[in-house]
Design an enzyme around this catalytic site. Structure first.
Site, short mmCIF file in Angstrom:
data_model
loop_
_atom_site.label_atom_id
_atom_site.label_comp_id
_atom_site.label_asym_id
_atom_site.label_seq_id
_atom_site.Cartn_x
_atom_site.Cartn_y
_atom_site.Cartn_z
N ARG A 281 0.02 -4.83 -12.13
CA ARG A 281 0.00 -3.47 -11.80
C ARG A 281 1.03 -2.82 -12.74
O ARG A 281 0.80 -1.77 -13.35
CB ARG A 281 0.29 -3.05 -10.21
CG ARG A 281 -0.57 -3.65 -9.34
CD ARG A 281 -2.14 -2.78 -9.54
NE ARG A 281 -1.83 -1.50 -9.40
CZ ARG A 281 -1.83 -0.80 -8.00
NH1 ARG A 281 -1.71 -1.44 -7.04
NH2 ARG A 281 -1.68 0.55 -8.19
N CYS B 69 -5.98 -6.82 -3.38
CA CYS B 69 -5.40 -5.61 -3.86
C CYS B 69 -3.92 -5.62 -3.25
O CYS B 69 -2.93 -5.11 -3.65
CB CYS B 69 -6.09 -4.56 -3.91
SG CYS B 69 -6.57 -3.96 -2.20
N GLN C 42 -5.61 -0.29 -10.03
CA GLN C 42 -5.76 -1.68 -9.55
C GLN C 42 -6.72 -2.69 -10.39
O GLN C 42 -6.35 -3.73 -10.58
CB GLN C 42 -6.17 -1.55 -7.90
CG GLN C 42 -6.26 -2.94 -7.26
CD GLN C 42 -4.98 -3.62 -6.98
OE1 GLN C 42 -3.92 -3.12 -6.62
NE2 GLN C 42 -4.84 -4.93 -7.86
N ASP D 59 -10.24 -7.07 0.50
CA ASP D 59 -9.34 -5.92 0.77
C ASP D 59 -9.41 -5.71 2.38
O ASP D 59 -10.17 -6.26 3.18
CB ASP D 59 -9.98 -4.72 0.07
CG ASP D 59 -9.06 -3.51 0.28
OD1 ASP D 59 -7.97 -3.45 0.87
OD2 ASP D 59 -9.72 -2.10 -0.07
N HIS E 76 -10.05 2.88 -7.19
CA HIS E 76 -8.75 2.63 -7.45
C HIS E 76 -8.64 2.00 -8.81
O HIS E 76 -8.50 0.67 -9.07
CB HIS E 76 -8.21 1.55 -6.37
CG HIS E 76 -6.72 1.44 -6.30
ND1 HIS E 76 -5.84 2.13 -7.20
CD2 HIS E 76 -6.04 0.73 -5.41
CE1 HIS E 76 -4.50 1.49 -6.64
NE2 HIS E 76 -4.72 0.61 -5.89
N ARG F 122 -2.01 10.06 -5.55
CA ARG F 122 -2.89 8.95 -4.73
C ARG F 122 -3.25 10.00 -3.41
O ARG F 122 -2.33 10.62 -2.87
CB ARG F 122 -1.85 7.95 -4.21
CG ARG F 122 -2.22 7.52 -2.85
CD ARG F 122 -1.70 6.13 -2.47
NE ARG F 122 -2.11 4.96 -3.33
CZ ARG F 122 -1.90 3.87 -3.01
NH1 ARG F 122 -1.33 3.24 -2.05
NH2 ARG F 122 -2.32 2.96 -3.94
N1 NVA Z 1 -8.74 0.03 0.62
C1 NVA Z 1 -7.46 0.09 1.03
C2 NVA Z 1 -6.79 -0.11 -0.65
C3 NVA Z 1 -5.41 -0.47 -0.52
C4 NVA Z 1 -4.79 -0.47 -1.88
C5 NVA Z 1 -7.25 1.55 1.08
O1 NVA Z 1 -7.64 2.49 0.63
O2 NVA Z 1 -6.30 1.62 2.22
N1 CP Z 2 -2.71 -2.28 -3.83
C1 CP Z 2 -1.88 -1.11 -4.10
O1 CP Z 2 -2.47 -0.12 -4.37
O2 CP Z 2 -0.81 -1.30 -3.19
P1 CP Z 2 0.07 0.05 -2.61
O3 CP Z 2 -0.81 0.66 -1.41
O4 CP Z 2 1.26 -0.64 -1.86
O5 CP Z 2 0.27 0.95 -3.64
#
Ligand code: NVA
Ligand code: CP
Length: 300
Positions: free
Chosen positions: A287, A260, A132, A220, A129, A102
């Protein structure tokens, strides 16, 4: 399929195969049937951003599959002190059977795959993502029984979630509408991909138009990880991009709501909508099952 870097790389058949396997693994899990098919395998998990769902579901998923997961934060790795991604990729490939990462830039994920020799899984970048959206598609099919003829409407920022939802929904045969401010539209490469699907993809700043006839409403956060400094500005830019009861009234009867997570109640979604759409937590659970399917496909 050698990696999961972005959904653009997958065929419809590969996506459906993952979803079918995910359903099977979920069923086995609920019936206490062990499936330790990754015994002796190790997954490295590099997190340059926070995570609840991704971290816990990958770690538990590897355990349930008979393997182990290593949580690697930049504080623990030399990446945090500037060791190049090429070298990290080559070295970690000698120890591990797969890496989940990530991070911010999509290029970093692509470079890990380019220089390493083990499967790489994208656990979220600023661009996309994919894990997800595999769980989202699994949840939609679980509730609706099909993808055919369904419309998903995403409300909010045209970044990682919107980019992956457009690709995932179109590939499995759904139509998709994105309601976003004009200066927060999805990525050009994704819009280019969507052109092939003609009127099955709508990008608009008219939230009611986008939500009309939707079978799934999705949102989101307004400020993603790494954008905390823009949070106040974004509150103004996105104030009309909220899923609330009024918007649900425009959608189809029985419309699902997905998020998400994490959610900012009162911003992109109202408290009452979350509390009356607990399918959001089935989505979160999925997930685990969807990612286990990805792990089996890539690491077995
Ligand atoms: N758009 C959000 C998604 C989190 C799962 C982010 O990138 O923080
Ligand atoms: N939706 C998602 O990826 O959650 P986290 O940021 O908690 O991993």
């Amino acid at each position: 399929m050698k990696h999961l870097l972005k959904l653009l790389d997958l065929t419809k058949e590969e996506i459906v195969e993952i979803l079918n396997l995910a359903d099977q693994l979920k069923w086995e899990n609920k019936n206490n049937i062990p499936h330790k098919v990754l015994e002796g395998k190790s997954l490295g998990m590099i997190f340059q951003k926070s995570s609840t769902r991704t971290r816990v579901s990958f770690e538990v998923g590897m355990y349930q599959l008979g393997g182990q997961a290593l949580f690697l934060s930049p504080r623990d790795l030399q990446i945090g002190r500037g060791e190049p991604i090429q070298d990290t990729a080559r070295v970690l490939s000698r120890f591990l059977d797969g890496i989940m990462i990530r991070t911010f830039e999509q290029k970093e994920v692509e470079d890990l795959a380019k220089y390493g020799s083990i499967p790489i899984i994208n656990g979220l970048t600023d661009f996309c993502h994919p894990c997800q959206v595999l769980a989202d598609l699994m949840t939609i099919r679980e509730y609706k029984g099909t993808f055919d003829g369904l419309k998903l409407c995403f409300v909010g920022d045209g970044n990682n979630m919107a980019n992956s939802l457009i690709v995932g929904c179109l590939k499995v045969g759904m139509s998709v509408a994105i309601a976003c401010p004009n200066n927060h539209r999805p990525a050009e490469t994704v819009l280019e991909f969507a052109k092939e699907y003609k009127d099955k993809c709508l990008i608009t700043d008219d939230i009611r138009l986008a939500a009309k006839g939707a079978d799934v409403l999705y949102t989101d956060v307004w400020a993603s990880m790494g954008q905390e400094g823009e949070a106040e500005l974004r509150k103004k830019e996105f104030k009309d991009f909220q899923i609330n009861q009024e918007l649900l009234d425009v959608a189809n009867d029985g419309c699902m709501v997905l998020h998400c997570l994490p959610a900012h109640r009162g911003e992109e979604i109202t408290d009452d909508v979350i509390e009356s759409h607990l399918e959001i937590f089935d989505e979160a659970e999925n997930r685990l099952h969807a990612q286990k399917a990805v792990l089996v496909k890539l690491l077995k």
